[in-house]
Write a protein that holds these residues in place. Sequence first.
Motif, PDB file in Angstrom:
ATOM      1  N   GLU A  60       4.939  14.705  78.918  1.00 38.24           N
ATOM      2  CA  GLU A  60       5.147  13.465  78.455  1.00 38.24           C
ATOM      3  C   GLU A  60       5.211  13.368  77.162  1.00 38.24           C
ATOM      4  O   GLU A  60       5.977  12.308  76.879  1.00 38.24           O
ATOM      5  CB  GLU A  60       3.625  12.754  78.743  1.00 38.24           C
ATOM      6  N   ARG A  61       4.476  13.917  76.167  1.00 33.37           N
ATOM      7  CA  ARG A  61       4.868  13.812  74.666  1.00 33.37           C
ATOM      8  C   ARG A  61       6.204  14.395  74.639  1.00 33.37           C
ATOM      9  O   ARG A  61       6.917  13.871  73.735  1.00 33.37           O
ATOM     10  CB  ARG A  61       3.678  14.638  74.064  1.00 33.37           C
ATOM     11  N   LEU A  62       6.505  15.540  75.057  1.00 33.81           N
ATOM     12  CA  LEU A  62       7.765  16.168  74.857  1.00 33.81           C
ATOM     13  C   LEU A  62       8.790  15.402  75.149  1.00 33.81           C
ATOM     14  O   LEU A  62      10.095  15.352  74.386  1.00 33.81           O
ATOM     15  CB  LEU A  62       7.922  17.574  75.428  1.00 33.81           C
ATOM     16  N   ARG A  63       8.791  14.517  76.161  1.00 32.73           N
ATOM     17  CA  ARG A  63       9.763  13.616  76.461  1.00 32.73           C
ATOM     18  C   ARG A  63      10.225  12.356  75.380  1.00 32.73           C
ATOM     19  O   ARG A  63      11.101  11.736  75.541  1.00 32.73           O
ATOM     20  CB  ARG A  63       9.667  12.988  77.837  1.00 32.73           C
ATOM     21  N   ARG A  64       9.251  12.098  74.650  1.00 38.34           N
ATOM     22  CA  ARG A  64       9.447  11.097  73.539  1.00 38.34           C
ATOM     23  C   ARG A  64       9.292  11.217  72.089  1.00 38.34           C
ATOM     24  O   ARG A  64       9.060  10.682  71.404  1.00 38.34           O
ATOM     25  CB  ARG A  64       8.577   9.825  73.915  1.00 38.34           C
ATOM     26  N   ILE A  65       9.430  12.808  71.767  1.00 37.15           N
ATOM     27  CA  ILE A  65       9.356  13.021  70.417  1.00 37.15           C
ATOM     28  C   ILE A  65      10.577  12.917  69.770  1.00 37.15           C
ATOM     29  O   ILE A  65      11.518  12.976  70.044  1.00 37.15           O
ATOM     30  CB  ILE A  65       8.746  14.618  70.277  1.00 37.15           C
ATOM     31  N   ARG A  66      10.328  12.905  68.307  1.00 37.52           N
ATOM     32  CA  ARG A  66      11.635  12.688  67.555  1.00 37.52           C
ATOM     33  C   ARG A  66      11.755  14.031  66.728  1.00 37.52           C
ATOM     34  O   ARG A  66      12.661  14.287  65.980  1.00 37.52           O
ATOM     35  CB  ARG A  66      11.266  11.360  66.502  1.00 37.52           C
ATOM     36  N   ALA A  67      10.685  14.978  66.688  1.00 35.96           N
ATOM     37  CA  ALA A  67      10.948  16.173  65.873  1.00 35.96           C
ATOM     38  C   ALA A  67       9.663  17.100  66.560  1.00 35.96           C
ATOM     39  O   ALA A  67       8.757  16.887  67.238  1.00 35.96           O
ATOM     40  CB  ALA A  67      10.554  16.090  64.400  1.00 35.96           C
ATOM     41  N   LEU A  91      16.984  18.505  74.425  1.00 33.86           N
ATOM     42  CA  LEU A  91      16.865  17.244  74.084  1.00 33.86           C
ATOM     43  C   LEU A  91      17.479  16.589  72.843  1.00 33.86           C
ATOM     44  O   LEU A  91      17.621  15.240  72.733  1.00 33.86           O
ATOM     45  CB  LEU A  91      15.395  16.465  74.254  1.00 33.86           C
ATOM     46  N   GLY A  92      18.154  17.619  72.081  1.00 34.23           N
ATOM     47  CA  GLY A  92      18.700  17.210  70.879  1.00 34.23           C
ATOM     48  C   GLY A  92      17.504  16.841  69.679  1.00 34.23           C
ATOM     49  O   GLY A  92      17.976  16.496  68.578  1.00 34.23           O
ATOM     50  N   VAL A  93      16.366  17.201  69.969  1.00 38.93           N
ATOM     51  CA  VAL A  93      15.304  16.997  69.257  1.00 38.93           C
ATOM     52  C   VAL A  93      15.255  18.276  67.772  1.00 38.93           C
ATOM     53  O   VAL A  93      15.446  19.222  68.194  1.00 38.93           O
ATOM     54  CB  VAL A  93      13.718  17.052  69.888  1.00 38.93           C
ATOM     55  N   PRO A  94      15.226  17.699  66.865  1.00 40.60           N
ATOM     56  CA  PRO A  94      15.250  18.733  65.543  1.00 40.60           C
ATOM     57  C   PRO A  94      14.055  19.587  65.826  1.00 40.60           C
ATOM     58  O   PRO A  94      12.928  19.288  66.174  1.00 40.60           O
ATOM     59  CB  PRO A  94      15.145  17.952  64.514  1.00 40.60           C
ATOM     60  N   VAL A  95      14.050  20.848  65.434  1.00 45.01           N
ATOM     61  CA  VAL A  95      13.318  21.774  65.551  1.00 45.01           C
ATOM     62  C   VAL A  95      12.900  22.751  64.326  1.00 45.01           C
ATOM     63  O   VAL A  95      13.817  23.185  63.600  1.00 45.01           O
ATOM     64  CB  VAL A  95      13.730  22.687  66.557  1.00 45.01           C
ATOM     65  N   THR A 126      16.483  24.047  63.589  1.00 39.95           N
ATOM     66  CA  THR A 126      17.076  23.064  62.752  1.00 39.95           C
ATOM     67  C   THR A 126      16.968  23.814  61.461  1.00 39.95           C
ATOM     68  O   THR A 126      17.805  23.803  60.474  1.00 39.95           O
ATOM     69  CB  THR A 126      16.692  21.769  62.809  1.00 39.95           C
ATOM     70  N   ARG A 127      15.816  24.233  61.126  1.00 41.36           N
ATOM     71  CA  ARG A 127      15.335  24.928  59.933  1.00 41.36           C
ATOM     72  C   ARG A 127      14.335  25.814  60.033  1.00 41.36           C
ATOM     73  O   ARG A 127      13.493  25.596  60.991  1.00 41.36           O
ATOM     74  CB  ARG A 127      15.165  24.005  58.961  1.00 41.36           C
ATOM     75  N   ILE A 128      14.440  27.095  59.343  1.00 38.45           N
ATOM     76  CA  ILE A 128      13.279  27.965  59.479  1.00 38.45           C
ATOM     77  C   ILE A 128      12.361  27.818  58.023  1.00 38.45           C
ATOM     78  O   ILE A 128      13.067  28.187  56.957  1.00 38.45           O
ATOM     79  CB  ILE A 128      13.721  29.295  59.690  1.00 38.45           C
ATOM     80  N   ILE A 129      11.219  27.654  58.109  1.00 40.93           N
ATOM     81  CA  ILE A 129      10.131  27.794  57.082  1.00 40.93           C
ATOM     82  C   ILE A 129       9.657  29.247  56.914  1.00 40.93           C
ATOM     83  O   ILE A 129       8.696  29.449  57.958  1.00 40.93           O
ATOM     84  CB  ILE A 129       9.186  26.806  56.828  1.00 40.93           C
ATOM     85  N   ARG A 130       9.930  30.003  56.008  1.00 44.31           N
ATOM     86  CA  ARG A 130       9.403  31.392  56.266  1.00 44.31           C
ATOM     87  C   ARG A 130       8.709  31.637  54.826  1.00 44.31           C
ATOM     88  O   ARG A 130       9.181  31.808  53.680  1.00 44.31           O
ATOM     89  CB  ARG A 130      10.391  32.427  56.224  1.00 44.31           C
ATOM     90  N   GLN A 170      12.083  15.857  56.039  1.00 47.16           N
ATOM     91  CA  GLN A 170      13.563  15.705  55.804  1.00 47.16           C
ATOM     92  C   GLN A 170      14.396  15.893  56.802  1.00 47.16           C
ATOM     93  O   GLN A 170      15.356  16.086  56.923  1.00 47.16           O
ATOM     94  CB  GLN A 170      13.935  16.538  54.657  1.00 47.16           C
ATOM     95  N   LEU A 171      13.679  16.029  58.079  1.00 48.76           N
ATOM     96  CA  LEU A 171      14.558  16.514  59.508  1.00 48.76           C
ATOM     97  C   LEU A 171      15.390  15.283  59.645  1.00 48.76           C
ATOM     98  O   LEU A 171      15.026  14.277  59.516  1.00 48.76           O
ATOM     99  CB  LEU A 171      13.442  16.797  60.452  1.00 48.76           C
ATOM    100  N   PRO A 172      16.562  15.780  60.115  1.00 51.54           N
ATOM    101  CA  PRO A 172      17.526  14.861  60.751  1.00 51.54           C
ATOM    102  C   PRO A 172      16.905  13.852  61.975  1.00 51.54           C
ATOM    103  O   PRO A 172      15.924  14.484  62.567  1.00 51.54           O
ATOM    104  CB  PRO A 172      18.704  15.395  61.154  1.00 51.54           C
ATOM    105  N   ALA A 173      17.625  12.902  62.412  1.00 51.35           N
ATOM    106  CA  ALA A 173      17.287  12.206  63.529  1.00 51.35           C
ATOM    107  C   ALA A 173      17.801  12.913  64.759  1.00 51.35           C
ATOM    108  O   ALA A 173      18.524  13.788  64.520  1.00 51.35           O
ATOM    109  CB  ALA A 173      17.874  10.799  63.647  1.00 51.35           C
ATOM    110  N   PRO A 174      16.989  12.640  65.840  1.00 46.28           N
ATOM    111  CA  PRO A 174      17.436  13.398  67.145  1.00 46.28           C
ATOM    112  C   PRO A 174      19.067  13.281  67.110  1.00 46.28           C
ATOM    113  O   PRO A 174      19.629  12.085  67.151  1.00 46.28           O
ATOM    114  CB  PRO A 174      16.568  13.087  68.334  1.00 46.28           C
TER     115      PRO A 174
END
Length: 317
Positions: A60-67, A91-95, A126-130, A170-174
């Motif tokens: 349910e949460r995964l279907r309405r997340i923005r990031a 779903l086009g959500v930034p990861v 979308t971006r990797i933080i290492r 700073q993540l972009p919109a879905p």
Amino acid sequence: MHYLAHRLFAAHDRALAAQLAHHLSLKTGEDHVFLPFCDTDEETLVADVKGRRLFELDQERLRRIRALTAIVHGPSPDDGVCMEIGYAAALGVPVLLVTTDFQDYSSTPDGPHTVFPDPLLDALATRIIRIPQLAPSAEPPATTRYAGFAARNHSQAQRAIEACVDAALQLPAPTNPITLAPVCPGTRSTTTVYAEPSPYAPPPAGVPGLAARRDITITGPTRFTSTDPLTAAHHDWTAALGSTRIVVDACGPETPPGAALLIGAARATGLPVAAYLPRSTYTHASGREPNHRNLMIQYGVDATLRRAAEVTAWTGA
């Protein structure tokens, strides 16, 4: 809402995710952050079929997340986390993927390196933080070398959290989610099945039972043998989600990362997906039904296939 995906099964993993959720919520507000296990009250939740209910709550949460931010460590990434990553990416959500793993990975000793053991993880991020290095020794020095070593690890994790929060803000919109072309009745001769083998299987790896089908087109991954694994991973993703059905070999200590990613993507988009799993090791937790795989995998697939004949039948259904 920002979804934090993390391994659930040990206190130190949950604690790291909780710290990340806390620092992110200070910037966005608690109502804008979802932390599985914590926000589904997993320890105290009572339900007729608890594992399935937990799956439903997370979905349910995964279907309405923005990031989505996922903590991914080591050569065997958590299969539930990978399923959630695949779900969000489809779903086009930034990861955003965060890791303190100091290892790189490659399919051959001198092959191109990736941050994660499956190039598909690198490709979907979308971006990797290492943050792979221990923090410097503290001044004044700790009372023992063990306390000092612990402090350096805690500081390393804290730096990863801080970098992750900055990146999350700073993540972009879905983007537009993936849409599937409708399948017309009576076109079985054009059926395409994407088959994801287990990397734990000896070569030539494949999904048992598919060779028996002559009326379908079978495609599979190219990223594990490619000289450009990231480009090949994007190709595999497109091929899988452009197929009529997906079947994955889920064999291994956990569901392999690529298989779990594709299960999540298929669940998000409505693409039929099945897992070949001839043998299970069951897990048991208080109040929960026995699970034959991570519950995100067990309830994310349309079918669990135990024999090659079942694969043959399901792919042609």
